[in-house]
Design a protein around this motif. Structure first.
Motif, PDB file in Angstrom:
ATOM      1  N   MET A  32       0.816  -1.207   0.000  1.00 58.79           N
ATOM      2  CA  MET A  32       0.000   0.000   0.000  1.00 58.79           C
ATOM      3  C   MET A  32       0.853   1.262   0.000  1.00 58.79           C
ATOM      4  SD  MET A  32      -3.275  -0.670   2.498  1.00 58.79           S
ATOM      5  CE  MET A  32      -3.818   0.998   2.209  1.00 58.79           C
ATOM      6  N   ALA A  33       1.865   1.293   0.881  1.00 64.11           N
ATOM      7  CA  ALA A  33       2.649   2.514   1.065  1.00 64.11           C
ATOM      8  C   ALA A  33       3.898   2.576   0.203  1.00 64.11           C
ATOM      9  CB  ALA A  33       3.026   2.652   2.548  1.00 64.11           C
ATOM     10  N   PHE A  34       4.525   1.413  -0.030  1.00 59.63           N
ATOM     11  CA  PHE A  34       5.808   1.396  -0.741  1.00 59.63           C
ATOM     12  C   PHE A  34       5.818   0.326  -1.829  1.00 59.63           C
ATOM     13  CE2 PHE A  34       6.539   2.618   3.712  1.00 59.63           C
ATOM     14  CZ  PHE A  34       6.955   3.920   3.534  1.00 59.63           C
ATOM     15  N   PRO A  35       4.978   0.487  -2.838  1.00 59.00           N
ATOM     16  CA  PRO A  35       4.942  -0.500  -3.931  1.00 59.00           C
ATOM     17  C   PRO A  35       6.185  -0.373  -4.795  1.00 59.00           C
ATOM     18  CG  PRO A  35       3.603   1.382  -4.498  1.00 59.00           C
ATOM     19  CD  PRO A  35       4.061   1.611  -3.083  1.00 59.00           C
ATOM     20  N   PRO A  36       6.411  -1.314  -5.720  1.00 52.34           N
ATOM     21  CA  PRO A  36       7.556  -1.197  -6.637  1.00 52.34           C
ATOM     22  C   PRO A  36       7.499   0.095  -7.453  1.00 52.34           C
ATOM     23  CG  PRO A  36       6.611  -3.392  -6.734  1.00 52.34           C
ATOM     24  CD  PRO A  36       5.676  -2.558  -5.916  1.00 52.34           C
ATOM     25  N   ALA A  37       8.646   0.462  -7.982  1.00 50.92           N
ATOM     26  CA  ALA A  37       8.742   1.714  -8.743  1.00 50.92           C
ATOM     27  C   ALA A  37       7.753   1.758  -9.903  1.00 50.92           C
ATOM     28  CB  ALA A  37      10.167   1.883  -9.255  1.00 50.92           C
ATOM     29  N   ALA A  38       7.452   0.589 -10.484  1.00 49.76           N
ATOM     30  CA  ALA A  38       6.534   0.543 -11.628  1.00 49.76           C
ATOM     31  C   ALA A  38       5.180   1.150 -11.282  1.00 49.76           C
ATOM     32  CB  ALA A  38       6.354  -0.907 -12.099  1.00 49.76           C
ATOM     33  N   GLU A  39       4.707   0.926 -10.056  1.00 48.66           N
ATOM     34  CA  GLU A  39       3.419   1.475  -9.639  1.00 48.66           C
ATOM     35  C   GLU A  39       3.494   2.990  -9.499  1.00 48.66           C
ATOM     36  OE1 GLU A  39      -0.667   1.201  -8.270  1.00 48.66           O
ATOM     37  OE2 GLU A  39       0.644  -0.085  -9.437  1.00 48.66           O
ATOM     38  N   VAL A  40       4.597   3.498  -8.978  1.00 48.02           N
ATOM     39  CA  VAL A  40       4.776   4.938  -8.808  1.00 48.02           C
ATOM     40  C   VAL A  40       4.869   5.624 -10.167  1.00 48.02           C
ATOM     41  CG1 VAL A  40       6.245   6.733  -7.816  1.00 48.02           C
ATOM     42  CG2 VAL A  40       5.922   4.568  -6.600  1.00 48.02           C
ATOM     43  N   TYR A  41       5.627   5.015 -11.082  1.00 45.40           N
ATOM     44  CA  TYR A  41       5.765   5.592 -12.421  1.00 45.40           C
ATOM     45  C   TYR A  41       4.435   5.548 -13.175  1.00 45.40           C
ATOM     46  CZ  TYR A  41      10.852   5.466 -11.792  1.00 45.40           C
ATOM     47  OH  TYR A  41      12.132   5.663 -11.348  1.00 45.40           O
ATOM     48  N   ARG A  42       3.639   4.516 -12.907  1.00 48.27           N
ATOM     49  CA  ARG A  42       2.330   4.400 -13.568  1.00 48.27           C
ATOM     50  C   ARG A  42       1.427   5.572 -13.176  1.00 48.27           C
ATOM     51  NH1 ARG A  42      -2.819   1.394 -13.163  1.00 48.27           N
ATOM     52  NH2 ARG A  42      -2.471   1.154 -10.936  1.00 48.27           N
ATOM     53  N   LYS A  43       1.579   6.047 -11.945  1.00 44.64           N
ATOM     54  CA  LYS A  43       0.732   7.131 -11.449  1.00 44.64           C
ATOM     55  C   LYS A  43       1.268   8.496 -11.852  1.00 44.64           C
ATOM     56  CE  LYS A  43      -1.445   8.878  -7.235  1.00 44.64           C
ATOM     57  NZ  LYS A  43      -1.671   8.647  -5.783  1.00 44.64           N
TER      58      LYS A  43
ATOM     59  N   LEU B 134       8.909  11.006  -5.252  1.00 46.18           N
ATOM     60  CA  LEU B 134       7.610  10.509  -5.709  1.00 46.18           C
ATOM     61  C   LEU B 134       6.953   9.640  -4.644  1.00 46.18           C
ATOM     62  CD1 LEU B 134       8.393   9.629  -9.445  1.00 46.18           C
ATOM     63  CD2 LEU B 134       7.262  11.673  -8.540  1.00 46.18           C
ATOM     64  N   TYR B 135       7.757   8.842  -3.939  1.00 45.27           N
ATOM     65  CA  TYR B 135       7.218   8.042  -2.834  1.00 45.27           C
ATOM     66  C   TYR B 135       6.664   8.957  -1.736  1.00 45.27           C
ATOM     67  CZ  TYR B 135       8.702   3.353  -4.272  1.00 45.27           C
ATOM     68  OH  TYR B 135       8.825   2.151  -4.925  1.00 45.27           O
ATOM     69  N   ILE B 136       7.404  10.014  -1.408  1.00 43.30           N
ATOM     70  CA  ILE B 136       6.943  10.958  -0.385  1.00 43.30           C
ATOM     71  C   ILE B 136       5.656  11.637  -0.844  1.00 43.30           C
ATOM     72  CG2 ILE B 136       7.484  13.111   0.808  1.00 43.30           C
ATOM     73  CD1 ILE B 136      10.442  12.246   0.683  1.00 43.30           C
ATOM     74  N   ARG B 137       5.622  12.039  -2.111  1.00 37.49           N
ATOM     75  CA  ARG B 137       4.421  12.668  -2.663  1.00 37.49           C
ATOM     76  C   ARG B 137       3.237  11.722  -2.596  1.00 37.49           C
ATOM     77  NH1 ARG B 137       3.777  14.627  -8.984  1.00 37.49           N
ATOM     78  NH2 ARG B 137       1.577  15.277  -8.857  1.00 37.49           N
ATOM     79  N   ARG B 138       3.467  10.453  -2.941  1.00 37.29           N
ATOM     80  CA  ARG B 138       2.408   9.451  -2.911  1.00 37.29           C
ATOM     81  C   ARG B 138       1.901   9.243  -1.489  1.00 37.29           C
ATOM     82  NH1 ARG B 138       1.379   3.965  -2.429  1.00 37.29           N
ATOM     83  NH2 ARG B 138       0.021   3.092  -4.042  1.00 37.29           N
ATOM     84  N   PHE B 139       2.816   9.176  -0.529  1.00 38.05           N
ATOM     85  CA  PHE B 139       2.441   8.951   0.867  1.00 38.05           C
ATOM     86  C   PHE B 139       1.623  10.120   1.406  1.00 38.05           C
ATOM     87  CE2 PHE B 139       3.271   9.304   5.440  1.00 38.05           C
ATOM     88  CZ  PHE B 139       2.833   8.056   5.865  1.00 38.05           C
ATOM     89  N   ILE B 140       2.116  11.341   1.176  1.00 39.17           N
ATOM     90  CA  ILE B 140       1.404  12.529   1.679  1.00 39.17           C
ATOM     91  C   ILE B 140       0.039  12.653   1.004  1.00 39.17           C
ATOM     92  CG2 ILE B 140       1.427  15.051   1.762  1.00 39.17           C
ATOM     93  CD1 ILE B 140       4.460  14.896   2.040  1.00 39.17           C
ATOM     94  N   GLY B 141       0.006  12.402  -0.310  1.00 37.59           N
ATOM     95  CA  GLY B 141      -1.274  12.445  -1.031  1.00 37.59           C
ATOM     96  C   GLY B 141      -2.273  11.447  -0.493  1.00 37.59           C
TER      97      GLY B 141
ATOM     98  N   VAL C 234      -2.352  10.205   2.599  1.00 34.89           N
ATOM     99  CA  VAL C 234      -2.804  10.645   3.921  1.00 34.89           C
ATOM    100  C   VAL C 234      -3.881  11.713   3.793  1.00 34.89           C
ATOM    101  CG1 VAL C 234      -2.108  11.853   6.031  1.00 34.89           C
ATOM    102  CG2 VAL C 234      -0.656  10.044   5.096  1.00 34.89           C
ATOM    103  N   ILE C 235      -3.642  12.681   2.908  1.00 39.50           N
ATOM    104  CA  ILE C 235      -4.613  13.762   2.695  1.00 39.50           C
ATOM    105  C   ILE C 235      -5.936  13.200   2.171  1.00 39.50           C
ATOM    106  CG2 ILE C 235      -5.136  15.821   1.326  1.00 39.50           C
ATOM    107  CD1 ILE C 235      -2.139  16.479   1.417  1.00 39.50           C
ATOM    108  N   LYS C 236      -5.836  12.261   1.240  1.00 38.59           N
ATOM    109  CA  LYS C 236      -7.039  11.655   0.664  1.00 38.59           C
ATOM    110  C   LYS C 236      -7.837  10.915   1.729  1.00 38.59           C
ATOM    111  CE  LYS C 236      -8.500   8.392  -2.935  1.00 38.59           C
ATOM    112  NZ  LYS C 236      -8.032   7.481  -4.010  1.00 38.59           N
ATOM    113  N   HIS C 237      -7.138  10.150   2.571  1.00 37.23           N
ATOM    114  CA  HIS C 237      -7.818   9.384   3.617  1.00 37.23           C
ATOM    115  C   HIS C 237      -8.464  10.319   4.647  1.00 37.23           C
ATOM    116  CE1 HIS C 237      -6.116   5.124   3.043  1.00 37.23           C
ATOM    117  NE2 HIS C 237      -6.042   5.786   1.900  1.00 37.23           N
ATOM    118  N   LEU C 238      -7.761  11.390   5.027  1.00 38.53           N
ATOM    119  CA  LEU C 238      -8.311  12.318   5.988  1.00 38.53           C
ATOM    120  C   LEU C 238      -9.535  13.046   5.433  1.00 38.53           C
ATOM    121  CD1 LEU C 238      -5.068  13.876   7.524  1.00 38.53           C
ATOM    122  CD2 LEU C 238      -6.631  12.262   8.611  1.00 38.53           C
TER     123      LEU C 238
END
Length: 347
Positions: free
Chosen positions: A309-320, A332-339, A341-345
């Protein structure tokens, strides 16, 4: 009927029909109502082009399924493609973005190899194993026109019901008459799957599409007495009465149909598993995560769930976010994590 639509915007109606997967059904209804054709001009034009596109893609589905059978792969077709052939007047009336099949877990590698020999590849770039029970294969015909298959290893991605019906059950009961050499999910099992699928999406806060409720209606209308009896026995055996009652009553609130009412009445005195009651609620993101985390029994399962969920392979990050130089990846991982958290909140 003219007065019924004069206060509506035709573009809004088109967008809602597309979102809910009923554009083809609505376009078919309009064909028999000449007075509404001018109002629904945008929709009929859209569906005309969609039918041409879908016919092109549909020509790929059946031969691919036949080649899977010829390769010795055991599978059962689920959801939209199966229903389009078993309960809809014509297959094009059931909107579908892909073909869903379920396979034996042990056949996963053989299935991937079979798809690869037919020119398919994994559009995601990796196969999650902890967060979902499925993977995808895609063949591109032209830019923006893809032939997609979703391959399921279990009935659902919802841990509470993923094993409630086994692959062997589905294969044994499959409809092998409608399409030659292609086993389609039988109607009693299709109705259970449609109920579980719709409630799972509703539980996580997704839009409940009208086409899913229409599927429930058509299944109840087209099942013969033996199939209805089989459905009743399965609901009782699996303890799904409360879920089935909720889903069918929801469909009936839209369609008010005798076949839905009769199916609901036949569920009287059937058993219900209270552990599945959460599926008739709408959970917050935190509640979903807490329950899903708890459902993973071992420490390894829990770790893999968090990792994917939080740290998928690079392919998933590049796909997004698109392909970037390697040194961008940590950001990009940090951006994904913060995004996330914001989405869940916000939810």
């Amino acid at each position: 009927m003219d007065k019924e639509f004069k206060n509506y915007n035709s573009t809004d109606v088109l967008n809602i029909a597309i979102e809910h997967g009923v554009a083809a059904v609505l376009a078919r209804v309009i064909e028999t109502n000449q007075s509404q054709k001018s109002f629904f001009k945008d929709l009929t034009n859209f569906q005309l082009h969609q039918n041409l596109r879908n016919q092109l893609i549909d020509q790929q589905y059946y031969p691919t399924l036949i080649k899977l059978s010829e390769a010795g792969i055991h599978f059962v077709v689920l959801k939209g493609y199966a229903l389009s052939h078993t309960v809809y007047p014509t297959p094009l009336l059931r909107t579908k973005a892909d073909v869903d099949i379920i396979i034996r877990i042990d056949d996963k590698d053989a299935v991937i190899n079979a798809f690869k020999t037919m020119g398919f590849s994994n559009p995601r770039g990796w196969n999650p194993t902890a967060i979902i029970n499925q993977f995808s294969m895609r063949k591109t015909l032209s830019p923006g026109v893809n032939v997609d298959f979703d391959i399921h290893l279990r009935l659902s991605n919802e841990r509470g019901v993923e094993n409630i019906i086994t692959f062997d059950e589905l294969l044994k009961a499959a409809d092998t008459n409608t399409l030659q050499n292609v086993p389609l999910v039988s109607k009693p099992y299709a109705l259970i799957h449609a109920i579980v699928h719709m409630l799972h999406h509703r539980n996580v806060g997704d839009t409940v599409k009208l086409i899913w409720l229409y599927d429930l209606l058509l299944l109840c209308q087209t099942m013969n007495p033996d199939e209805k009896q089989t459905f009743r026995k399965l609901i009782d055996k699996k303890g799904l009465t409360k879920l089935a009652n909720f889903a069918l009553n929801l469909a009936n609130s839209y369609f008010s149909d005798p076949s839905l009412v009769l199916t609901i009445e036949k569920l009287r005195d059937a058993s219900s598993n209270s552990e599945l009651d959460y599926l008739i609620t709408i959970e917050t993101r935190y509640q979903q995560f807490k329950r899903s985390f708890k459902q993973r029994e071992s420490v390894l399962e829990k770790w893999m769930y968090i990792k994917e969920m939080a740290f998928p392979p690079a392919a998933e990050v590049y796909r997004k976010y698109g392909k970037k130089p390697a040194y961008y990846l940590p950001f990009l991982y940090i951006r994904r994590f913060i995004g996330g958290v914001i989405k869940h909140l916000s939810k």
